[in-house]
Write an enzyme that holds these catalytic residues in place. Structure first.
Site, PDB file in Angstrom:
ATOM      1  N   GLY A  96       5.084  -4.814  -2.136  1.00 21.65           N
ATOM      2  CA  GLY A  96       4.413  -5.578  -2.555  1.00 21.65           C
ATOM      3  C   GLY A  96       3.312  -6.062  -3.160  1.00 21.65           C
ATOM      4  O   GLY A  96       2.509  -6.405  -3.834  1.00 21.65           O
ATOM      5  N   GLY A 130      -0.359  -9.796  -4.212  1.00 20.09           N
ATOM      6  CA  GLY A 130      -0.801  -8.347  -4.772  1.00 20.09           C
ATOM      7  C   GLY A 130      -1.996  -7.457  -3.903  1.00 20.09           C
ATOM      8  O   GLY A 130      -2.476  -6.360  -4.057  1.00 20.09           O
ATOM      9  N   ARG A 180      -4.724   4.169   2.829  1.00 15.05           N
ATOM     10  CA  ARG A 180      -3.619   4.222   3.859  1.00 15.05           C
ATOM     11  C   ARG A 180      -3.637   6.038   3.890  1.00 15.05           C
ATOM     12  O   ARG A 180      -2.361   5.951   2.311  1.00 15.05           O
ATOM     13  CB  ARG A 180      -2.886   3.372   4.585  1.00 15.05           C
ATOM     14  CG  ARG A 180      -1.890   3.997   5.373  1.00 15.05           C
ATOM     15  CD  ARG A 180      -1.824   2.103   5.554  1.00 15.05           C
ATOM     16  NE  ARG A 180      -0.217   2.385   5.590  1.00 15.05           N
ATOM     17  CZ  ARG A 180       0.967   1.222   5.432  1.00 15.05           C
ATOM     18  NH1 ARG A 180      -0.016   0.260   6.191  1.00 15.05           N
ATOM     19  NH2 ARG A 180       1.494   1.531   4.782  1.00 15.05           N
ATOM     20  N   ARG A 187      10.713   4.089   5.418  1.00 21.65           N
ATOM     21  CA  ARG A 187      10.487   3.138   6.550  1.00 21.65           C
ATOM     22  C   ARG A 187      12.183   3.095   6.582  1.00 21.65           C
ATOM     23  O   ARG A 187      12.761   3.457   6.251  1.00 21.65           O
ATOM     24  CB  ARG A 187      10.387   1.675   6.244  1.00 21.65           C
ATOM     25  CG  ARG A 187       8.824   2.049   5.720  1.00 21.65           C
ATOM     26  CD  ARG A 187       8.538   0.495   4.418  1.00 21.65           C
ATOM     27  NE  ARG A 187       7.517   1.280   3.933  1.00 21.65           N
ATOM     28  CZ  ARG A 187       6.280   0.326   4.263  1.00 21.65           C
ATOM     29  NH1 ARG A 187       6.334  -0.656   5.241  1.00 21.65           N
ATOM     30  NH2 ARG A 187       5.168   0.806   3.680  1.00 21.65           N
ATOM     31  N   ASP A 256      11.052  -2.742   8.242  1.00 24.76           N
ATOM     32  CA  ASP A 256      10.749  -2.591   7.077  1.00 24.76           C
ATOM     33  C   ASP A 256       9.214  -1.853   7.727  1.00 24.76           C
ATOM     34  O   ASP A 256       8.639  -1.274   6.582  1.00 24.76           O
ATOM     35  CB  ASP A 256      10.423  -3.704   6.078  1.00 24.76           C
ATOM     36  CG  ASP A 256       9.936  -4.821   6.163  1.00 24.76           C
ATOM     37  OD1 ASP A 256      10.566  -5.353   7.273  1.00 24.76           O
ATOM     38  OD2 ASP A 256       7.946  -5.202   6.177  1.00 24.76           O
ATOM     39  N   ASP A 266       1.935  -0.058   9.424  1.00 21.21           N
ATOM     40  CA  ASP A 266       1.925  -1.870   9.167  1.00 21.21           C
ATOM     41  C   ASP A 266       1.673  -2.513  10.239  1.00 21.21           C
ATOM     42  O   ASP A 266       1.380  -2.671  11.143  1.00 21.21           O
ATOM     43  CB  ASP A 266       2.774  -2.305   8.666  1.00 21.21           C
ATOM     44  CG  ASP A 266       3.440  -1.530   7.196  1.00 21.21           C
ATOM     45  OD1 ASP A 266       2.717  -1.347   6.508  1.00 21.21           O
ATOM     46  OD2 ASP A 266       4.580  -1.730   7.143  1.00 21.21           O
TER      47      ASP A 266
END
EC number: 2.7.7.-
Length: 492
Positions: A96, A130, A180, A187, A256, A266
């Site tokens: 997203g 976003g 990153r 995932r 996720d 994450d």
């Protein structure tokens, strides 16, 4: 010999972009409305893709990793996935606010996704904007590298590019983008979305892709999907054992946020424990403690069971169940091995688990600082018990610790441990420095005033957390009172 490359000369081989378009949406990043500013650059990550560190001084660098420029070979896209969030299945999530710019390939043949977080709206943004804020990008940037320094599989972080753009969260903050890196960002939830949509052809394509790229030794196996799952179980169990051994909580172990490669993925409301508290909750939004520190091993198994269900169209149920049944023993083995090393043991004894458990119980009752306690245990002496007073003073129940310490010393004598040799071994596995929340917060507050040196200072320490850093001893101290009460949530 490795050739250092300019931005324009990075090599790309975008295998994920060759998959059917059901897997992603192609789009370009949305640049900031104000000029991008390089906040921090990580040469250690640049070396992974043979990027010349002098490239960071070019204005084009902030352009590329601030979303306004592309270099040849990039094919930006946002990936589709779903996931169980706090135990509830959400049928469509996806990137997203992150865009995969491409897959860079080094001269050594290593492949790295270059993913830009905070890159603007995508078809998967739902009600989001976003964007990412400077605060969250600094936290992820630092923790990626802190985990790498600790030897824990993780995504990496190349750079932070900031802006004066306003982003609205609980308060008005400034926007930033994080570059990153990971071998893959696939995932558990990437598999779930196709299973629940009953798109089993896409599910098989995804599984074949992941196996070919990252588990190629399984390509010719007759039960390759079942064996693939078994390896994911093993990698995930070992990963979480590593988390537990350093006292780190992820905070949002939704499916996720679980990597198919068994790497830490994450970094939101994570936390290294200060005071040892088994039920430590680092995420202010986790009202029921689903993702508390002591729940992480169980949640790892729960998430793997979700992945197993998603693989049912490809692999026999009994084979998947057998792998799930192996999880706890794999986790226990890795965790106990790491705790033995933290205590300086070279050999295995049947009562080691009890010795570790009893120490943790004493620590929990006294709210002993987790990192400092294990680091100070390096100095424990078999002959001079007076040297152990500083360790003893970290416990409220000093007599209880005395009884434990006598068992500990007897255990060391049983394997003929020698103090100096043991201390050297223990200092290689018990970090002197970890990324405490208050240290990250200090860096964030300085960066919000456009003072970025503290980020780089922390990066230097965290890349080598087991070493002495002269003049940096203050970074080993427990948090001040205000630092014990920081609130961290999923908001970023």
């Amino acid at each position: 010999m490795t050739t250092l490359r300019a931005l324009e000369d990075l090599r790309f081989d975008n295998t994920y972009a060759r998959l059917p378009e059901a897997f992603y949406a192609k789009l370009t990043p949305t640049p900031f409305s104000t000029p991008p500013q390089l906040v921090s650059f990580n040469p250690a990550a640049a070396a992974l893709i043979d990027l010349d560190p002098e490239q960071a001084a070019r204005p084009e660098f902030a352009g590329v990793f601030g979303g306004s420029l592309l270099v040849p070979g990039m094919e930006p896209l946002a990936t589709l996935y779903a996931g169980h969030q706090f135990g509830v299945y959400v049928p469509q999530l996806g990137d997203g606010r992150a865009i995969l710019l491409g897959e860079a390939v080094s001269d050594s043949g290593m492949r790295w996704d270059l993913q830009l977080k905070g890159a603007g709206l995508t078809p998967f943004s739902r009600d989001g904007d976003g964007r990412a804020v400077l605060r969250s990008t600094i936290r992820e940037y630092l923790c990626c590298e802190a985990m790498q320094g600790l030897g824990i599989p993780t995504t990496r972080a190349l750079s932070i590019v900031g802006s004066d753009d306003r982003v609205y969260r609980e308060q008005i903050e400034t926007g930033a983008m994080l570059l990153r890196m990971a071998p893959s960002h696939v995932r558990f939830g990437t598999f779930e979305v196709f299973y629940y949509r009953q798109q089993y052809d896409q599910l098989r394509i995804l599984a074949d892709y992941v196996i070919e790229q990252f588990y190629p030794h399984l390509m010719t196996r007759s039960e390759k999907y079942a064996e693939f799952f078994a390896e994911v179980v093993s990698r995930t169990a070992e990963l979480i054992a590593r988390w537990q051994a350093v006292g780190w909580a992820h905070g949002v172990m939704n499916t996720d946020n679980m990597s198919i490669l068994g790497i830490t993925l994450d970094y939101g409301p994570y936390g290294f424990m200060d005071d040892y508290e088994p039920g430590f909750i680092c995420n202010h939004s986790d009202h029921n403690g689903r993702y508390a520190f002591d729940q992480q091993p169980y949640i790892g198994l729960w998430n793997l069971s979700c992945l197993a269900q998603a693989l049912l169209p490809l692999a026999p149920k009994e084979a998947l169940k057998q792998s799930l049944d192996s999880y706890s023993s794999i986790f226990d083995r890795h965790w106990l091995t790491r705790m033995r090393r933290k205590l300086g043991f070279e050999q295995e004894r049947a009562d080691d688990a009890a010795l570790v458990s009893d120490l943790l119980s004493l620590m929990a009752a006294s709210r002993t600082d987790y990192t400092r306690l294990f680091y100070s245990l390096c100095e424990c002496s078999l002959s001079d018990t007076g040297r152990n007073d500083s360790i003893r003073d970290q416990f409220l129940d000093r007599e209880g610790f005395d009884r434990w310490a006598e068992r500990y010393r007897a255990r060391l004598r049983d394997e003929e441990s020698r103090d100096e040799d043991r201390r050297r071994r223990m200092r290689r596995v018990n970090p002197k420095y970890v990324l405490r929340n208050y240290l990250a917060q200090v860096a964030i507050e300085k960066a919000q005033q456009k003072e970025y040196a503290e980020i780089d200072r922390l990066l230097t320490i965290l890349h080598h957390p087991f070493d002495d850093h002269p003049g940096m001893e203050s970074y080993t101290l427990p948090p001040p009172h205000w630092g014990k009460h920081l609130v961290v949530s999923c908001s970023s």
